[in-house]
Design a protein around this motif. Structure first.
Motif, PDB file in Angstrom:
ATOM      1  N   LEU A 136      -2.412  -3.032 -11.401  1.00 41.43           N
ATOM      2  CA  LEU A 136      -2.212  -1.582 -11.763  1.00 41.43           C
ATOM      3  C   LEU A 136      -0.761  -0.997 -11.989  1.00 41.43           C
ATOM      4  N   ALA A 137       0.101  -2.213 -11.821  1.00 40.90           N
ATOM      5  CA  ALA A 137       1.642  -1.766 -11.736  1.00 40.90           C
ATOM      6  C   ALA A 137       1.943  -0.850 -13.039  1.00 40.90           C
ATOM      7  N   ARG A 138       1.579  -1.436 -14.242  1.00 40.56           N
ATOM      8  CA  ARG A 138       1.934  -0.590 -15.658  1.00 40.56           C
ATOM      9  C   ARG A 138       1.472   0.980 -15.374  1.00 40.56           C
ATOM     10  N   ALA A 139       0.238   0.795 -15.116  1.00 40.01           N
ATOM     11  CA  ALA A 139      -0.309   2.314 -14.895  1.00 40.01           C
ATOM     12  C   ALA A 139       0.143   3.284 -13.892  1.00 40.01           C
ATOM     13  N   LEU A 140       0.745   2.635 -12.862  1.00 42.80           N
ATOM     14  CA  LEU A 140       1.531   3.351 -11.744  1.00 42.80           C
ATOM     15  C   LEU A 140       2.618   3.867 -12.478  1.00 42.80           C
ATOM     16  N   ALA A 144       0.769  -1.211   0.078  1.00 45.25           N
ATOM     17  CA  ALA A 144      -0.116  -0.008  -0.091  1.00 45.25           C
ATOM     18  C   ALA A 144       0.670   1.373  -0.154  1.00 45.25           C
ATOM     19  N   GLY A 145       2.168   1.161   0.789  1.00 49.06           N
ATOM     20  CA  GLY A 145       2.845   2.279   0.788  1.00 49.06           C
ATOM     21  C   GLY A 145       3.635   2.482  -0.529  1.00 49.06           C
ATOM     22  N   ALA A 146       4.002   1.718  -1.233  1.00 47.66           N
ATOM     23  CA  ALA A 146       4.348   1.579  -2.631  1.00 47.66           C
ATOM     24  C   ALA A 146       3.481   2.279  -3.765  1.00 47.66           C
ATOM     25  N   VAL A 147       2.135   1.825  -3.418  1.00 44.62           N
ATOM     26  CA  VAL A 147       1.019   2.418  -4.358  1.00 44.62           C
ATOM     27  C   VAL A 147       0.763   3.873  -4.077  1.00 44.62           C
ATOM     28  N   PHE A 148       0.920   4.179  -2.753  1.00 44.81           N
ATOM     29  CA  PHE A 148       0.543   5.723  -2.338  1.00 44.81           C
ATOM     30  C   PHE A 148       1.628   6.575  -2.806  1.00 44.81           C
ATOM     31  N   GLN A 149       2.659   6.176  -2.684  1.00 44.09           N
ATOM     32  CA  GLN A 149       3.820   6.838  -3.021  1.00 44.09           C
ATOM     33  C   GLN A 149       3.899   7.367  -4.560  1.00 44.09           C
ATOM     34  N   LYS A 207      -6.700   5.948 -10.343  1.00 44.20           N
ATOM     35  CA  LYS A 207      -6.507   6.654  -9.158  1.00 44.20           C
ATOM     36  C   LYS A 207      -7.446   6.198  -8.099  1.00 44.20           C
ATOM     37  N   ARG A 208      -8.896   6.168  -8.420  1.00 40.68           N
ATOM     38  CA  ARG A 208      -9.791   5.787  -7.610  1.00 40.68           C
ATOM     39  C   ARG A 208      -9.632   4.303  -6.909  1.00 40.68           C
ATOM     40  N   VAL A 209      -9.278   3.476  -7.997  1.00 31.93           N
ATOM     41  CA  VAL A 209      -9.247   1.994  -7.685  1.00 31.93           C
ATOM     42  C   VAL A 209      -8.026   1.962  -6.687  1.00 31.93           C
ATOM     43  N   ALA A 210      -6.682   2.460  -7.011  1.00 30.27           N
ATOM     44  CA  ALA A 210      -5.348   2.554  -6.191  1.00 30.27           C
ATOM     45  C   ALA A 210      -5.718   3.255  -4.868  1.00 30.27           C
ATOM     46  N   TYR A 211      -6.289   4.248  -4.936  1.00 29.87           N
ATOM     47  CA  TYR A 211      -6.678   4.905  -3.412  1.00 29.87           C
ATOM     48  C   TYR A 211      -7.617   3.804  -2.727  1.00 29.87           C
ATOM     49  N   GLY A 212      -8.681   3.416  -3.304  1.00 25.72           N
ATOM     50  CA  GLY A 212      -9.559   2.953  -2.309  1.00 25.72           C
ATOM     51  C   GLY A 212      -9.241   1.641  -2.096  1.00 25.72           C
ATOM     52  N   VAL A 213      -8.546   0.573  -2.886  1.00 32.03           N
ATOM     53  CA  VAL A 213      -8.104  -0.614  -2.468  1.00 32.03           C
ATOM     54  C   VAL A 213      -6.907  -0.687  -1.630  1.00 32.03           C
ATOM     55  N   CYS A 271      -4.405  -7.050  -2.987  1.00 31.09           N
ATOM     56  CA  CYS A 271      -3.169  -6.939  -3.305  1.00 31.09           C
ATOM     57  C   CYS A 271      -3.046  -7.461  -4.920  1.00 31.09           C
ATOM     58  N   LEU A 272      -3.639  -8.425  -5.027  1.00 30.88           N
ATOM     59  CA  LEU A 272      -3.582  -8.848  -6.527  1.00 30.88           C
ATOM     60  C   LEU A 272      -4.067  -7.953  -7.414  1.00 30.88           C
ATOM     61  N   LEU A 273      -5.202  -7.234  -6.820  1.00 29.64           N
ATOM     62  CA  LEU A 273      -5.750  -6.086  -8.029  1.00 29.64           C
ATOM     63  C   LEU A 273      -4.858  -4.978  -8.118  1.00 29.64           C
ATOM     64  N   LEU A 274      -3.942  -4.684  -7.033  1.00 27.45           N
ATOM     65  CA  LEU A 274      -3.302  -3.766  -6.934  1.00 27.45           C
ATOM     66  C   LEU A 274      -1.850  -3.936  -7.953  1.00 27.45           C
ATOM     67  N   LEU A 275      -1.403  -5.326  -7.795  1.00 24.57           N
ATOM     68  CA  LEU A 275      -0.590  -5.468  -8.828  1.00 24.57           C
ATOM     69  C   LEU A 275      -0.789  -5.368 -10.528  1.00 24.57           C
TER      70      LEU A 275
END
Lengths: 329, 314
Positions: free
Chosen positions: A209-213, A71-76, A234-240, A203-207
């Motif tokens: 999003l890697a390319r988009a991030l 989650a930290g990596a995603v928020f950064q 942005k919404r999915v990353a923030y919410g999840v 976490c699988l869902l966040l993975l």
């Protein structure tokens, strides 16, 4: 194939940290006894200690530590701010306010799930508040406002906690402080199950999003030119990512530092491609928190040190070393 | 170490006496009372001490959280997480049944026992590895992990909550019933009542000293009405400046609030810090016994009365 090597290494490290957690604790069981227990034998007491006390803690440590680091990596990436961490958006403040309220009302002992449920509800309230502020008139999520409103909402919940504690009894204050320092001591297979149900699919869902991030960390405009659905990401990353942090904080309290230091550490060693950064952060965070909990349990046994102390004492020097090395290179 | 303890535990006089009394319709046990087949009829001491008839060797006691605790037999291996309750076990002459201690237990008789850490949030590994037949624990919200882990491990636990003096007496009898020495426990509670009565008579007729018991901190935490400390102070010839309902059990109170009331004397435990705003008052230090809701309360009341009314002891 540096990332494949890193992946294997960290996967082994997670396994080793879980085994070490099963092996060591406040009671010394010898290796043969632990091995017997793990293969279905051993005395009743040893079985309870390993299967009901040590292993749920170790697995919960992997899930919570991994979830917080990911989650930290995603928020950064999402907030394009190196100081972003899972709790910065008011999540820990909301969760803590929910937990402290339940403690102050004396409901915590009525049902064992009241406290985590209230913490989770508090976190969700904070997430909804922050989201409501940061969503602009044209339905776009402004990440700068997200950060700012998160900090402010967090401060408001801190004030609520201070108010509740000022009016509360001594034992409420004590348990609230302990809860806010974070601990894996409450781990049971049931908590592991609940946290896993939230953390693993999220976490699988966040993975995915890697390319988009990767594109978003360059800039939202660039990302949208390159075909990313910026608003959806942005919404999915923030919410999840918030959900993952909320589940962790609901069952393990506020464990600082993992979400900040682990992603940066991984980034310094492995580079900032989110396709490797996200999974490696999960593994590194999981191994780190499990080992930190092991230290917390054995260093001053039978007294347990707050796990946040260990994550900071081990994390800070390690991180500073990495930072120094990367500047020299 | 553990082996040795098991051997020692096997020699408990009361355990032997109990076994002998099982089917004979009740024979005198070592503590001079009839135990076993007769219902344990303490006349209405409140529900905390209510107990079901003893059937064979089984025991069912109602603890101070209102839970019914079932024991297949009087426990031979006891861990008390509440130092005051540990003191009661020792005072009942049942110290040989203790197989662990907390870091807060001071009694030299416990020195050789393994520690489980603090009484709240003890090391659950250490606690379960001692294989206790009963764990005496504090009832409260501070530590919910311990009772839930003990439930999962199938280890019975007895909740105690000595808020008021009556709770302390009830706790003594409850521990006595649990260890199957109810007569001795009644005698111990009676002895403590007598000690307190002696102090009350000694200071009787004196003008109460207006006082407040500070536990420390700034703003200070104080003992409100509803605590055994409050009752102890009143027995010893003091008058708590706090009225019923002003502070829930223990809680913080502003220095201004204390200053504006008439205070003759402040009481504070040894080593405690007096908040700077209260330095102008006379402060007397008392030993830690005053804060331990157990068998030392008689001595603590005497100590308090010496501080509050030194003249009656001359």
């Amino acid at each position: 194939m540096r990332s494949a090597g890193g992946f294997t290494l960290l996967l082994v490290l997670v396994g080793v940290s879980v085994l070490l957690s099963a092996r060591f604790g406040a009671v010394s069981l010898d290796t043969a006894e632990v091995f017997a227990v793990l293969t279905g034998g051993g005395s009743e007491t040893s079985r309870f200690i390993v299967w009901e006390l040590r292993l749920p803690r170790a697995i919960l440590g992997v899930l919570v530590g991994g979830g917080l680091a990911l989650a930290g990596a995603v928020f950064q990436a999402l907030l394009r701010n190196p100081l972003a961490e899972p709790y910065i958006l008011g999540i820990s403040g909301g969760a803590a306010a929910g937990a402290v309220l339940v403690l102050a009302l004396g409901l915590a002992s009525a049902m064992s799930w009241f406290l985590p449920a209230a913490a989770f509800a508090g976190a969700l309230l904070a997430i909804a508040l922050v989201f409501g502020v940061a969503i602009s008139a044209d339905r776009r999520l402004d990440v700068r406002v997200l950060l700012l409103s998160g900090v402010v909402v967090g401060a408001f919940f801190s004030a609520c906690i201070a108010l509740i504690l000022a009016l509360a009894q001594a034992e409420v204050v004590r348990s609230a402080v302990l809860w806010m320092m974070g601990s894996l001591a409450g781990a049971t297979w049931r908590t592991v199950g609940v946290v896993a149900a939230y953390t693993i699919p999220s976490c699988l869902l966040l993975l995915t999003l890697a390319r988009a991030l990767n594109l978003m960390s360059i800039g939202e405009e660039t990302a949208s030119y390159l075909g990313t659905e910026v608003e959806r990401v942005k919404r999915v990353a923030y919410g999840v990512a918030s959900l993952v942090a909320a589940a962790g904080v609901a069952f393990a309290g506020v464990i600082g530092f993992v979400g900040l230091v682990i992603p940066h550490g991984v980034r310094l060693v492995m580079g900032s491609d989110h396709r490797t950064l996200l999974p490696l952060s999960f593994l590194a965070g999981g191994a780190f928190l499990t080992l930190a909990d092991l230290l917390a349990r054995v260093v001053l046994a039978p007294t347990e040190i707050p796990i946040g102390v260990i994550t900071a004492f081990v994390g800070v020097p390690f991180f500073l070393l990495l930072l120094r090395r990367s500047l020299r290179a | 170490m553990l082996l040795l303890l098991v051997l020692v535990v096997g020699c408990g006089e009361d355990a032997g006496a109990h076994r002998g009394s099982g089917g004979t319709g009740g024979s005198p046990s070592a503590d001079g009372t009839v135990s076993g087949a007769l219902p344990d009829g303490a006349p209405g001491d409140g529900d905390a001490t209510a107990v079901d008839p003893v059937v064979g060797a089984e025991l069912v006691v109602r603890d101070q959280a209102g839970r019914e605790v079932y024991l297949p037999a009087p426990p031979d291996r006891v861990v008390s997480l509440v130092p005051a309750a540990t003191g009661i076990v020792l005072a009942l002459g049942e110290g040989h049944r203790l197989v662990g201690r907390t870091d807060y237990d001071q009694d030299p008789r416990l020195e050789g026992l393994p520690s489980v850490g603090g009484g709240l949030h003890p090391s659950l590994e250490r606690l379960t590895s001692l294989e206790p037949g009963i764990v005496i624990r504090f009832e409260g919200d501070q530590d919910r992990a311990t009772p839930s882990a003990l439930d999962r491990a199938g280890i019975p636990h007895l909740a105690v909550r000595p808020d008021r003096l009556d709770d302390v007496f009830a706790m003594i009898e409850l521990v006595g019933r649990t260890l199957d020495v109810p007569g001795r426990a009644r005698a111990l509670a009676e002895e403590l009542r007598g000690e307190l009565e002696t102090v009350r008579e000694r200071v009787g007729g004196r003008t109460p000293v207006r006082t407040l018991f500070l536990l420390g901190g700034d703003p200070p935490w104080v003992a409100g009405p509803g605590t055994f400390i409050h009752e102890l102070v009143e027995i010893a010839g003091g008058r708590n400046i706090l009225a019923e309902g002003e502070v829930p059990l223990y809680g913080p109170i502003s220095v201004e609030e204390i200053v504006q009331r008439e205070v003759d004397l402040l009481l504070i435990p040894e080593g405690g810090q007096v908040p700077s705003g209260l330095r102008r008052f006379e402060v007397m230090r008392v030993s830690g016994d005053v804060q331990s809701p157990g068998v030392g309360l008689g001595g603590a009341a005497r100590e308090l009365s010496r501080v509050l009314h030194p003249e009656v002891w001359e």
